[in-house]
Write a protein that holds these residues in place. Sequence first.
Motif, PDB file in Angstrom:
ATOM      1  N   UNK A   1       0.655  -1.089  -0.013  1.00  0.00           N
ATOM      2  CA  UNK A   1      -0.051   0.009   0.020  1.00  0.00           C
ATOM      3  C   UNK A   1       0.845   1.516   0.093  1.00  0.00           C
ATOM      4  N   UNK A   2       0.236   2.342  -0.103  1.00  0.00           N
ATOM      5  CA  UNK A   2       1.047   3.621  -0.488  1.00  0.00           C
ATOM      6  C   UNK A   2       1.273   4.371   0.987  1.00  0.00           C
ATOM      7  N   UNK A   3       2.283   5.323   1.177  1.00  0.00           N
ATOM      8  CA  UNK A   3       2.558   6.001   2.240  1.00  0.00           C
ATOM      9  C   UNK A   3       2.206   7.616   1.772  1.00  0.00           C
ATOM     10  N   UNK A   4       1.126   7.925   2.649  1.00  0.00           N
ATOM     11  CA  UNK A   4       0.479   9.279   1.912  1.00  0.00           C
ATOM     12  C   UNK A   4       0.981  10.499   3.174  1.00  0.00           C
ATOM     13  N   UNK A   5       1.380  11.565   2.505  1.00  0.00           N
ATOM     14  CA  UNK A   5       1.696  12.602   3.504  1.00  0.00           C
ATOM     15  C   UNK A   5       0.363  13.475   3.533  1.00  0.00           C
ATOM     16  N   UNK A   6      -0.072  13.856   4.694  1.00  0.00           N
ATOM     17  CA  UNK A   6      -1.044  15.158   4.836  1.00  0.00           C
ATOM     18  C   UNK A   6      -0.321  16.182   5.587  1.00  0.00           C
ATOM     19  N   UNK A   7      -0.358  17.249   4.903  1.00  0.00           N
ATOM     20  CA  UNK A   7       0.268  18.589   5.352  1.00  0.00           C
ATOM     21  C   UNK A   7      -1.014  19.403   5.933  1.00  0.00           C
ATOM     22  N   UNK A  24      -7.939   6.303   4.993  1.00  0.00           N
ATOM     23  CA  UNK A  24      -6.776   5.785   4.184  1.00  0.00           C
ATOM     24  C   UNK A  24      -6.271   4.800   5.178  1.00  0.00           C
ATOM     25  N   UNK A  25      -5.985   5.086   6.390  1.00  0.00           N
ATOM     26  CA  UNK A  25      -5.360   3.907   7.280  1.00  0.00           C
ATOM     27  C   UNK A  25      -6.246   2.703   7.291  1.00  0.00           C
ATOM     28  N   UNK A  26      -7.681   2.696   7.129  1.00  0.00           N
ATOM     29  CA  UNK A  26      -8.576   1.835   7.188  1.00  0.00           C
ATOM     30  C   UNK A  26      -8.398   0.673   5.858  1.00  0.00           C
ATOM     31  N   UNK A  27      -7.956   1.839   4.949  1.00  0.00           N
ATOM     32  CA  UNK A  27      -7.548   1.099   3.550  1.00  0.00           C
ATOM     33  C   UNK A  27      -6.427   0.083   3.432  1.00  0.00           C
ATOM     34  N   UNK A  28      -5.640   0.283   4.504  1.00  0.00           N
ATOM     35  CA  UNK A  28      -4.411  -0.205   4.346  1.00  0.00           C
ATOM     36  C   UNK A  28      -3.114   0.738   4.174  1.00  0.00           C
ATOM     37  N   UNK A 108       5.797  17.596  -9.560  1.00  0.00           N
ATOM     38  CA  UNK A 108       6.736  17.509 -10.556  1.00  0.00           C
ATOM     39  C   UNK A 108       7.308  15.925 -10.819  1.00  0.00           C
ATOM     40  N   UNK A 109       6.704  15.149  -9.799  1.00  0.00           N
ATOM     41  CA  UNK A 109       7.063  13.635  -9.900  1.00  0.00           C
ATOM     42  C   UNK A 109       6.005  12.787 -10.384  1.00  0.00           C
ATOM     43  N   UNK A 110       4.886  13.776 -10.481  1.00  0.00           N
ATOM     44  CA  UNK A 110       3.443  13.146 -10.836  1.00  0.00           C
ATOM     45  C   UNK A 110       3.108  11.866  -9.763  1.00  0.00           C
ATOM     46  N   UNK A 111       3.279  12.287  -8.753  1.00  0.00           N
ATOM     47  CA  UNK A 111       2.774  11.460  -7.819  1.00  0.00           C
ATOM     48  C   UNK A 111       1.242  11.937  -7.453  1.00  0.00           C
ATOM     49  N   UNK A 112       0.344  11.011  -6.946  1.00  0.00           N
ATOM     50  CA  UNK A 112      -1.101  11.434  -6.654  1.00  0.00           C
ATOM     51  C   UNK A 112      -1.233  12.518  -5.487  1.00  0.00           C
ATOM     52  N   UNK A 113      -1.856  13.612  -5.915  1.00  0.00           N
ATOM     53  CA  UNK A 113      -2.388  14.611  -5.177  1.00  0.00           C
ATOM     54  C   UNK A 113      -3.824  14.480  -5.018  1.00  0.00           C
ATOM     55  N   UNK A 177     -14.511  11.401  -3.468  1.00  0.00           N
ATOM     56  CA  UNK A 177     -13.001  11.843  -3.455  1.00  0.00           C
ATOM     57  C   UNK A 177     -11.865  11.035  -2.941  1.00  0.00           C
ATOM     58  N   UNK A 178     -12.332  10.501  -1.741  1.00  0.00           N
ATOM     59  CA  UNK A 178     -11.503   9.428  -1.402  1.00  0.00           C
ATOM     60  C   UNK A 178     -11.364   7.863  -2.127  1.00  0.00           C
ATOM     61  N   UNK A 179     -12.516   7.698  -2.808  1.00  0.00           N
ATOM     62  CA  UNK A 179     -12.620   6.695  -3.745  1.00  0.00           C
ATOM     63  C   UNK A 179     -11.658   6.844  -4.944  1.00  0.00           C
ATOM     64  N   UNK A 180     -11.643   8.028  -5.799  1.00  0.00           N
ATOM     65  CA  UNK A 180     -10.848   8.390  -6.787  1.00  0.00           C
ATOM     66  C   UNK A 180      -9.417   8.639  -6.405  1.00  0.00           C
ATOM     67  N   UNK A 181      -8.991   9.190  -5.109  1.00  0.00           N
ATOM     68  CA  UNK A 181      -7.812   9.265  -4.854  1.00  0.00           C
ATOM     69  C   UNK A 181      -7.168   7.491  -4.489  1.00  0.00           C
ATOM     70  N   UNK A 182      -8.142   6.842  -3.826  1.00  0.00           N
ATOM     71  CA  UNK A 182      -7.833   5.615  -3.674  1.00  0.00           C
ATOM     72  C   UNK A 182      -7.231   4.736  -5.033  1.00  0.00           C
ATOM     73  N   UNK A 183      -7.871   5.120  -6.073  1.00  0.00           N
ATOM     74  CA  UNK A 183      -7.884   4.426  -7.192  1.00  0.00           C
ATOM     75  C   UNK A 183      -6.416   4.711  -7.944  1.00  0.00           C
ATOM     76  N   UNK A 184      -6.125   6.133  -7.583  1.00  0.00           N
ATOM     77  CA  UNK A 184      -4.602   6.430  -7.883  1.00  0.00           C
ATOM     78  C   UNK A 184      -3.788   5.900  -7.019  1.00  0.00           C
ATOM     79  N   UNK A 185      -3.840   5.557  -5.935  1.00  0.00           N
ATOM     80  CA  UNK A 185      -2.979   4.902  -4.976  1.00  0.00           C
ATOM     81  C   UNK A 185      -2.786   3.242  -5.111  1.00  0.00           C
ATOM     82  N   UNK A 186      -3.696   2.895  -6.064  1.00  0.00           N
ATOM     83  CA  UNK A 186      -3.705   1.440  -6.257  1.00  0.00           C
ATOM     84  C   UNK A 186      -2.602   0.995  -7.190  1.00  0.00           C
TER      85      UNK A 186
END
Length: 186
Positions: A1-7, A24-28, A108-113, A177-186
Amino acid sequence: MSHVLIITGDFVEDYENMVPFQCLQAMGHQVTAVCPDKAAGDTIKTAIHDFEGDQTYTEKPGHNFTLNGTFAEINPADFDALLIPGGRAPEYLRLNPSVISMVQHFANQNKPIAAVCHGAQLLAAANVLKGKKCSAYPACAPEVTLAGGEFADIPVDSAITDGNLVTAPAWPAHPEWLKQFNQLLS
């Protein structure tokens, strides 16, 4: 699973901070929440924004949120994705050069935001919206447009994905929003 940063920061919108942090934690996913000038174990104050028929949202005190990361120790290269909650925090976080640099790294790294509500203020300040469709709280539409983005005027419970960017107008959009973000994280 992904490591997500929240600022995040003081007077972030409570739901837009806590709900993604827990979901996001519940999703792993591993989630680290940081705030400039604060360390793991410190708290930030949150605010609850409601839509009660007025010309804008109302604001009430929210919960205290305990950070689990230390801002000064964060290296954005160690994270797979970035999440920016709304509320009043983005209006002053965008004045911090380190925050801007971190946002630019993810773009710049095209990481999910993922950004919601006033989170678009950080994206605009980081100059990462050029040519992107971006939703936000409607009061942020001028900033999105001035930053070269296309403001997506969508229903408050909707979200939009444009490449690596997932945005939404406010917390009622969390499921989409979280469903679409999770799709990018998968």
